[in-house]
Design an enzyme around this catalytic site. Sequence first.
Site, PDB file in Angstrom:
ATOM      1  CE  LYS A 122      -4.290  -1.795  -0.290  1.00 24.57           C
ATOM      2  NZ  LYS A 122      -4.694  -2.345   1.698  1.00 24.57           N
ATOM      3  CD  GLU A 498     -16.869 -12.202  -1.982  1.00 28.32           C
ATOM      4  OE1 GLU A 498     -16.376 -11.097  -2.518  1.00 28.32           O
ATOM      5  OE2 GLU A 498     -16.390 -13.562  -1.735  1.00 28.32           O
ATOM      6  CG  HIS A 708      -2.745  -9.005  -6.739  1.00 29.38           C
ATOM      7  ND1 HIS A 708      -2.692  -9.814  -5.168  1.00 29.38           N
ATOM      8  CD2 HIS A 708      -3.500  -8.116  -6.588  1.00 29.38           C
ATOM      9  CE1 HIS A 708      -4.230  -9.480  -5.115  1.00 29.38           C
ATOM     10  NE2 HIS A 708      -3.916  -8.440  -5.577  1.00 29.38           N
TER      11      HIS A 708
END
Length: 780
Positions: A122, A498, A708
Site C-alpha cells: 500500500k 460472490e 495478482h
Amino acid sequence: MLKHNLGYPRIGVRRELKKACESYWSNKIDSNQLFDVGKQIRKENWKIQEKSGLDLIPCNDFSFYDHVLDMSLLLGVIPKSYHSAVSSTTMMIDDHNIDIYFAMARGFQKRGWDIKAMEMTKWFNTNYHYIVPEFDKNQKFGIFSKKIFDEFEEAKIVLKSIPKPVLIGPVSYLFLGKEKENSFQKMDLIENIVPIYIQIINLLKDQGANWIQLDEPILVFDLSRKEIESFQYAYQEISKCCSEMNILLTSYFDGISENISLFRNLPIKALHIDLVEDPEQLESILNFLDNNTKKMILSLGIIDGRNIWKNNYVNSIKKIEIAMKVLGEKRVMIAPSCSLIHVPIDIEYEHSIHSDVKKRMSFAKQKIYELKDLEDVIKGNKNLLSKNLNSLEKTKNSFLFYNQKVKERVTQIKNKDFQRKSSFKIRQKKQQKKFHLPIFPTTTIGSFPQTKEIRSLRNKFKKKELRKEEYEKKIEKFIVDVIRKQEEINLDVLVHGEFERNDMVEFFSEKLKGFLSTDNGWVQSYGSRCVKPPVIYGDVLRYKDMTTKSICFAQSKTPKLMKGMLTGPVTILQWSFVRDDQPISTTAYQIALAIRDEVKSLENSGIQIIQIDEPAIREGLPLKKKNWKFYFDWAIKAFRISSSVVKDETQIHTHMCYSEFNDILSHIADLDADVLTIETSRSKMELLKAFSEFSYPNEIGPGVYDIHSPRIPTVKEIFDLIQKASNRFPIRNIWINPDCGLKTRKWDEVMKSLKNMTRAAKMAREKLLNNNPTPSTNSS
C-alpha cells in the site's frame, strides 16, 4: 499567488487505460495502440487543467501501471531476471520498455521463463498499491527510460504554458524500496542515486522546464538519523547542481512540523504542505519560514485530494490570508492536498445522486476549479463565497443525513459487545470437535472469477432488463457451478463465489442506508484494477439481510462447510468516501453494528464459519505513531462489535493483504479472529517471521500463491511455502489459501492454481505431519 496541481487521475473518464492495458496483455492490441490511448488520456487531462486556469500543470503524473514502478524503470532499478526474460522472448523491446515494465508488475510466464511479479504494497495510508523497488548492495542507477522526457515534450505541444514534471524524490524512493540482502541499508545508496536525479533535472532544464515537483511524503514520518542525513545530503546536492531550476518539494498525507528544521538553509524554491490532514501545522511552518528563510514559497494544500466533499471556502480563505499576511502574496501557492489520483474524475458524469447530496460533492475536475474560485474570492468576488456557503449549509439538516435511532444505538454500546464469550483456546477446541477438518485445511479468500457473462448479467439486472427472480436464478446456477468446481478441486471449506457482488465494499453500501454508489466514480487501486468507492453521506442503517439468502442457498448445495463472506467495518469505512461532519469513530461504530446484525443472521441460519474481511485495517493507521493509540482504540472495537456476537462454536475468519504488519502485530492479535489469512507469497513468507517471533496466538492462513499475477504456481513451490510456515507455527494452526480473492483471474488459471494448492496441501499432510507427529507444538 500561483495555482497548481500535484497530479491528475490517469485512468480516463471511461476507464480507457484499464481497457487498453488488458487488451494489450491479452494480445488484442499492439503497443502502439496502447501508447495512443495513453497519449489521448494525457492530452485530455492537460486540456482540462489548462481550462481551469492552473498556473502550473503537472506532467509525468500519468502511468500505465504505477508511478513508483515508473521511477524504477527511469532509474534502471530492474532485477536482471525480468530484463533477461523479456529480452530473450520478445522480438524487439519498444522505446518505452513496456514489456519489461509489465513483467515486473505482473510476472512473466513464457517460453520456458517463469518469473514472479515484484512485491506490491500500500501507498502510505491509502488504498493505492505500488510495486516495491528492490535494491542490492552494489545497486547501479542510471537513466533507462525516456518516458519523463517524452511526456514533457508532448505536454509542451498541448499546453500554452510550460508543464511541471513530477518525480518521486530520491529519499522517499529509497524509503519505499527494500534491500534484497541484509548487508546494507537502503539509505546507503543515497550518494549513488542523487547524481542521476541531478542528470534528470538538468536534462529537463535543457528541454525548457523551469519548475520540477519532487514528492517527499517520507517527511511526514518520525525520521531516523540516517534518513535525516540522506535528506540533507540529497537536497543540498540537488540545490547546488540545479540552481537554475525551481524545485517544488512536496509532502502530504500528514503534517511535517517535526521535520521543518530540515529546510533551514536549504535553497529550494517552494515547499508544499498538506493542510487537510494537518491544518494545525500552518502556524509552526509559517513561523519557521518567516524566521529562517525569506525567499521560500509555501504551497498550501487546502483542497482535499482524498475525499469528495466540496471545499469550505471560508476555512480555506482564512488559511490563505494568514499565509499571505506572514509571507506576502508572491510567496504563497495553493493546490490540492495531494495528487488527485485518489478521487474520481468528474461529478458531471453522475446522474443518479440525490441533488441534496450532489450539491456537496466535488471530484478531481471540480477540485481544480475550486482553486480558481478561491483566487477570485481573494481578489474580491464575494458572490462565489456566498454560493459556496449556501451549497454547504442548505442541505445541512436534510432528513437524508440523520437517523436518531442509529445515533442512540451507538451511545448504548457496552463493553460486553466487544468480547467473545470464551478465549481462543476454548473456542478452538470446540470448533475442532465440531468441524473435523484435516491438518492444513484448504479454502479460498472468497471471490471467484467475474467473467463477462456475470458482469453482463449484473448490468442487465441493474438496468432492469432482467426481473429479480430471473436474475437470482441465474446467479444460483453460477453458485452451484462454483461449488462443484471447488468439490472437484477438493477444497475443505467452500465459498459461494460472490457472483452477485460488484465489489467487496460497494455491494454492502448498496444495501445499507446512509450510503450511495456512484455511476462512474472510478479510482485506481493498482494497475488496471479500478474501484468505485461508495459515499457515506448519512447515518448507517442495516434494514434487511444482505447476504444470508445466497450463503444459505450455497450451503444447501454441499455437505462441506460454507463460509459466510462479509466486509469488515474498518474496510468499508476506509474504502469509502466518508462524511466529514462527525467523528470517524462514530461512523465506524454505525457500520460495525450493521455488520454485527448480519453476522447474527448468518449464524442463526446455520452458517458455522463467517469471514469478516479487514484488508484496510493497516492503511487506516495514522502515519505518526503518536496518533496510533486513538486509531486502534476505535478500529479494534469496531471489528469486535461486528464479530463478538457469535457462539464459541462459530468460527470467525478475517483477511488482510498487501500491508506492512510487523509493527502492529499486537493489534492484529487484539482483533481476536479465530483465523487470520494474510498475503505472504510475493514476499516469500518473510512476514511469517514477524508473526512467529510475536507468537501469534490464533490460527493463520499465509497466502501460498500470488493471485495478482497470471502465472500458475507449481506444487513444489506451494509445498515449500507450507513447509516454511510449518517451521514457524503449530501445524494445527495453519490454513492453506491463496493470498487474496480470485475475482480478477481467469478460470483456467484459477483451476490449475487451486489444484496445485490442494495437491501441495495433501503432500504436506503426508510429509510434514509424519515429520512432526505433535502438531500442537511449535516446530520453529
